[in-house]
Write a protein that holds these residues in place. Structure first.
Motif, mmCIF file in Angstrom:
data_model
loop_
_atom_site.group_PDB
_atom_site.id
_atom_site.type_symbol
_atom_site.label_atom_id
_atom_site.label_comp_id
_atom_site.label_asym_id
_atom_site.label_seq_id
_atom_site.Cartn_x
_atom_site.Cartn_y
_atom_site.Cartn_z
ATOM 1 N N GLY A 75 0.825 -1.223 0.000
ATOM 2 C CA GLY A 75 0.000 0.000 0.000
ATOM 3 C C GLY A 75 0.847 1.256 0.000
ATOM 4 O O GLY A 75 0.561 2.219 0.732
ATOM 5 N N ASP A 76 1.930 1.252 -0.788
ATOM 6 C CA ASP A 76 2.872 2.375 -0.890
ATOM 7 C C ASP A 76 3.576 2.695 0.433
ATOM 8 O O ASP A 76 4.014 3.809 0.671
ATOM 9 C CB ASP A 76 2.188 3.637 -1.457
ATOM 10 C CG ASP A 76 3.235 4.626 -2.014
ATOM 11 O OD1 ASP A 76 4.341 4.166 -2.370
ATOM 12 O OD2 ASP A 76 2.952 5.832 -2.046
ATOM 13 N N VAL A 77 3.674 1.691 1.313
ATOM 14 C CA VAL A 77 4.509 1.817 2.526
ATOM 15 C C VAL A 77 5.660 0.822 2.363
ATOM 16 O O VAL A 77 5.433 -0.369 2.161
ATOM 17 C CB VAL A 77 3.704 1.501 3.809
ATOM 18 C CG1 VAL A 77 4.638 1.478 5.027
ATOM 19 C CG2 VAL A 77 2.585 2.508 4.007
ATOM 20 N N ARG A 85 11.684 9.668 2.921
ATOM 21 C CA ARG A 85 10.232 9.657 3.174
ATOM 22 C C ARG A 85 9.982 9.670 4.679
ATOM 23 O O ARG A 85 10.871 9.324 5.450
ATOM 24 C CB ARG A 85 9.638 8.376 2.556
ATOM 25 C CG ARG A 85 9.838 8.303 1.047
ATOM 26 C CD ARG A 85 9.794 6.885 0.481
ATOM 27 N NE ARG A 85 8.533 6.192 0.675
ATOM 28 C CZ ARG A 85 8.164 5.111 -0.002
ATOM 29 N NH1 ARG A 85 8.952 4.600 -0.924
ATOM 30 N NH2 ARG A 85 7.022 4.525 0.226
ATOM 31 N N PRO A 86 8.754 10.088 5.124
ATOM 32 C CA PRO A 86 8.458 10.051 6.567
ATOM 33 C C PRO A 86 8.623 8.635 7.119
ATOM 34 O O PRO A 86 8.326 7.652 6.433
ATOM 35 C CB PRO A 86 6.997 10.504 6.649
ATOM 36 C CG PRO A 86 6.736 11.213 5.362
ATOM 37 C CD PRO A 86 7.622 10.586 4.339
ATOM 38 N N VAL A 87 9.094 8.553 8.375
ATOM 39 C CA VAL A 87 9.499 7.257 8.936
ATOM 40 C C VAL A 87 8.640 6.863 10.135
ATOM 41 O O VAL A 87 8.405 7.676 11.039
ATOM 42 C CB VAL A 87 10.986 7.317 9.380
ATOM 43 C CG1 VAL A 87 11.415 6.001 10.035
ATOM 44 C CG2 VAL A 87 11.904 7.642 8.203
ATOM 45 N N VAL A 88 8.184 5.602 10.136
ATOM 46 C CA VAL A 88 7.688 4.967 11.352
ATOM 47 C C VAL A 88 8.848 4.081 11.800
ATOM 48 O O VAL A 88 9.229 3.140 11.097
ATOM 49 C CB VAL A 88 6.409 4.137 11.100
ATOM 50 C CG1 VAL A 88 6.003 3.392 12.361
ATOM 51 C CG2 VAL A 88 5.273 5.042 10.614
ATOM 52 N N MET A 119 1.350 -2.768 14.501
ATOM 53 C CA MET A 119 1.210 -1.383 14.963
ATOM 54 C C MET A 119 1.710 -0.420 13.883
ATOM 55 O O MET A 119 1.066 0.582 13.569
ATOM 56 C CB MET A 119 2.013 -1.208 16.262
ATOM 57 C CG MET A 119 2.179 0.220 16.733
ATOM 58 S SD MET A 119 0.721 0.886 17.546
ATOM 59 C CE MET A 119 0.693 -0.028 19.070
ATOM 60 N N ALA A 120 2.868 -0.738 13.287
ATOM 61 C CA ALA A 120 3.456 0.123 12.241
ATOM 62 C C ALA A 120 2.530 0.240 11.045
ATOM 63 O O ALA A 120 2.365 1.325 10.478
ATOM 64 C CB ALA A 120 4.813 -0.438 11.812
ATOM 65 N N SER A 121 1.891 -0.878 10.663
ATOM 66 C CA SER A 121 1.010 -0.842 9.484
ATOM 67 C C SER A 121 -0.222 0.028 9.745
ATOM 68 O O SER A 121 -0.770 0.627 8.823
ATOM 69 C CB SER A 121 0.602 -2.259 9.080
ATOM 70 O OG SER A 121 -0.336 -2.783 9.989
ATOM 71 N N PRO A 164 0.386 6.115 3.241
ATOM 72 C CA PRO A 164 1.017 5.910 1.927
ATOM 73 C C PRO A 164 2.174 6.889 1.725
ATOM 74 O O PRO A 164 2.051 8.079 2.049
ATOM 75 C CB PRO A 164 -0.129 6.177 0.945
ATOM 76 C CG PRO A 164 -1.366 5.844 1.724
ATOM 77 C CD PRO A 164 -1.081 6.253 3.144
ATOM 78 N N GLY A 165 3.287 6.380 1.220
ATOM 79 C CA GLY A 165 4.477 7.218 1.023
ATOM 80 C C GLY A 165 5.455 7.144 2.182
ATOM 81 O O GLY A 165 6.560 7.678 2.111
ATOM 82 N N ASP A 166 5.067 6.455 3.287
ATOM 83 C CA ASP A 166 5.954 6.340 4.458
ATOM 84 C C ASP A 166 6.906 5.155 4.324
ATOM 85 O O ASP A 166 6.731 4.268 3.495
ATOM 86 C CB ASP A 166 5.141 6.143 5.749
ATOM 87 C CG ASP A 166 4.462 7.420 6.223
ATOM 88 O OD1 ASP A 166 4.599 8.460 5.549
ATOM 89 O OD2 ASP A 166 3.781 7.368 7.273
ATOM 90 N N VAL A 167 7.895 5.156 5.212
ATOM 91 C CA VAL A 167 8.809 4.022 5.367
ATOM 92 C C VAL A 167 8.624 3.484 6.784
ATOM 93 O O VAL A 167 8.580 4.261 7.736
ATOM 94 C CB VAL A 167 10.279 4.486 5.190
ATOM 95 C CG1 VAL A 167 11.249 3.443 5.719
ATOM 96 C CG2 VAL A 167 10.585 4.767 3.739
ATOM 97 N N VAL A 168 8.513 2.157 6.919
ATOM 98 C CA VAL A 168 8.578 1.522 8.243
ATOM 99 C C VAL A 168 9.988 0.958 8.364
ATOM 100 O O VAL A 168 10.392 0.090 7.593
ATOM 101 C CB VAL A 168 7.520 0.408 8.406
ATOM 102 C CG1 VAL A 168 7.752 -0.359 9.708
ATOM 103 C CG2 VAL A 168 6.115 1.004 8.381
ATOM 104 N N LEU A 169 10.751 1.524 9.289
ATOM 105 C CA LEU A 169 12.172 1.212 9.402
ATOM 106 C C LEU A 169 12.468 0.501 10.724
ATOM 107 O O LEU A 169 12.325 1.095 11.790
ATOM 108 C CB LEU A 169 12.986 2.518 9.323
ATOM 109 C CG LEU A 169 14.490 2.433 9.597
ATOM 110 C CD1 LEU A 169 15.208 1.682 8.480
ATOM 111 C CD2 LEU A 169 15.097 3.832 9.754
ATOM 112 N N LEU A 170 12.883 -0.771 10.642
ATOM 113 C CA LEU A 170 13.421 -1.456 11.822
ATOM 114 C C LEU A 170 14.908 -1.136 11.862
ATOM 115 O O LEU A 170 15.690 -1.638 11.072
ATOM 116 C CB LEU A 170 13.218 -2.975 11.714
ATOM 117 C CG LEU A 170 13.990 -3.808 12.759
ATOM 118 C CD1 LEU A 170 13.437 -3.580 14.160
ATOM 119 C CD2 LEU A 170 13.971 -5.297 12.429
#
Length: 444
Positions: free
Chosen positions: A317-319, A342-345, A404-406, A411-417
């Motif tokens: 979904g563009d994440v 991109r914005p980060v979670v 939780m991150a999802s 859309p357009g974000d990055v989920v970064l571990l």
């Protein structure tokens, strides 16, 4: 028959025990924890006596020499007893080096060592050389010395492996950088950690090469305190160097003796400022090994990223989900945040090694939308980042963190571990943490 006792039954210890067996020693391996089935099977196959779940003193303190696995601190009670008994303790690297005549390219550093090691290994493979990969990565170096033949080894060596290294010698030694890390193992003194890293240059002579980052303040401030006889080959993104590597406009230039090689930064396979440094170190090693310029360029532009190091997992979904589980310290996490556009979670957490998170506050304020703390004790993250990051949540598993991150990501974000910490509170190691994260992403 001399007796060798190996402490620790993982990759390193099992490999050392097998090498000792092939060299005719009376060998015994002891692990205070449980030995993984794979390694227990190898020990049985080689007919090596071992114990797990305990250390039996009378079977250990009769050793002529002890090979200690890098994960065991010198403060462990059994190690203290061995020291008091006057028995010499060495590392697997030291032991294997006694039986190996191959050329050795050895890499250490707080960050970038796995990527740099993998890049050099790939480059030498592309040049058609008979090369082995070992140390802190891949198969145990000792196991390979026992069972294979390589003309060259590329070895990633951690400070813990260097602590018990005395006569081993690198032909090419690389320190990628030095930032405060693992200070809990070095009496919380940076000086002790730096000295451990510089042990990689021990025993080197005028024919050998020492490759280092001349932009790294800690490395440079200690250079004049250490006697290094090897040829000095710095790499820098800030100034031109006579021998080594530097930037000229939008190219990397590498010089060694009378030869020069250059390539455009945009051609590098790995993005981000830190990977320019890693690519420079690898290119210098390539030149020293007399690899032609075309092979160096081709290798640096076609290399695939290392697992658990800024590894793109999936886009849903563009994440985009990125696994940087190998970022076990603050500096590595800084690089990971620095190269995000991109914005980060941001998923963090684990065993704190005496970290100072203040250097991350500027990047966190600028780039992080939300923070998810995945650890047993997250109080230090809350204390450091509350008021800097809009929202902070606590979870206790990789699966929970990804779910939780999802929910938080747009859309357009990055989920970064990129955890900043060791993994030992909730996971076996950083690989286990990274794989559980990837599995959770694929199950979304």
């Amino acid at each position: 028959m001399a007796r060798i006792v190996v402490l620790g039954g993982g990759e390193s210890g099992t490999g050392a025990a097998i090498l000792a067996k092939t060299k005719g020693f009376d060998v015994f391996l002891s692990d205070k924890g449980e030995i993984d089935g794979k390694y227990a099977g190898m020990l049985r196959e080689w007919d090596i006596p071992f114990e797990q779940g305990r250390h039996t003193e009378e079977l250990i303190l009769n050793a002529d020499e002890v090979i200690k696995s890098p994960g065991i601190p010198s403060t462990a009670p059994m190690i203290q007893k061995i020291i008091r008994a006057g028995i010499k303790i060495i590392s697997e690297i030291e032991f294997a080096g006694r039986y190996d005549t191959a050329r050795k390219i050895c890499i250490t550093g707080s960050n970038g060592k796995t990527t740099t090691t993998s890049l050099i290994y790939y480059l030498l493979q592309q040049a058609g050389l008979n090369v082995g990969l070992g140390g802190n990565i891949g198969k145990s170096y000792a196991y390979q010395v026992a069972t294979a033949h390589h003309d060259i080894y590329v070895l990633e060596i951690s400070s813990f492996q260097l602590d018990n290294m005395y006569d081993f010698k690198a032909d090419i030694a690389i320190i990628t950088n030095i930032t405060p890390d693992h200070l809990d193992r070095y009496d919380h003194r940076l000086e002790n950690y730096v000295k451990a890293k510089f042990r990689i240059t021990r025993n080197m002579n005028e024919d050998d090469c020492f490759i280092f980052c001349s932009d790294d303040e800690i490395t440079i401030s200690h250079l004049n305190k250490i006697v290094v006889k090897a040829k000095m080959l710095p790499f820098s993104q800030k100034k031109e160097v006579e021998q080594g590597a530097f930037l000229r406009n939008d190219r990397i230039v590498v010089r060694y003796e009378d030869s020069e090689c250059d390539m455009f930064i945009k051609e590098l396979a790995l993005g981000g400022k830190h990977n320019i440094y890693n690519s420079m170190a690898a290119a210098i090693a390539g030149k020293v090994m007399d690899i032609d310029n075309a092979t160096i360029r081709r290798s640096l532009s076609s290399f695939q990223a290392v697992e658990h190091r800024l590894e793109k997992v999936l886009s849903i979904g563009d994440v985009l989900y990125i696994n940087d589980s190998k970022a076990t310290n603050v500096d590595a996490a800084w690089y990971a945040l620095e190269c995000q556009t991109r914005p980060v979670v941001w998923i963090v957490g684990g065993t704190d090694k005496g970290n100072d998170y203040s250097v991350l506050l500027g990047l966190a304020k600028e780039k992080v939308r939300a923070m998810i703390c995945m650890g047993v004790d997250n109080s230090k993250f809350h204390a450091s980042f509350e008021g800097v990051v809009p929202e902070i949540h606590d979870v206790s598993s990789a699966e929970e963190a990804v779910r939780m991150a999802s929910r938080l990501a747009k859309p357009g974000d990055v989920v970064l571990l990129s955890p900043c910490c060791a993994s030992f509170d909730l996971f076996k190691n950083y690989e286990d943490r990274g794989r559980k994260f990837k599995e959770a992403v694929r199950n979304l």
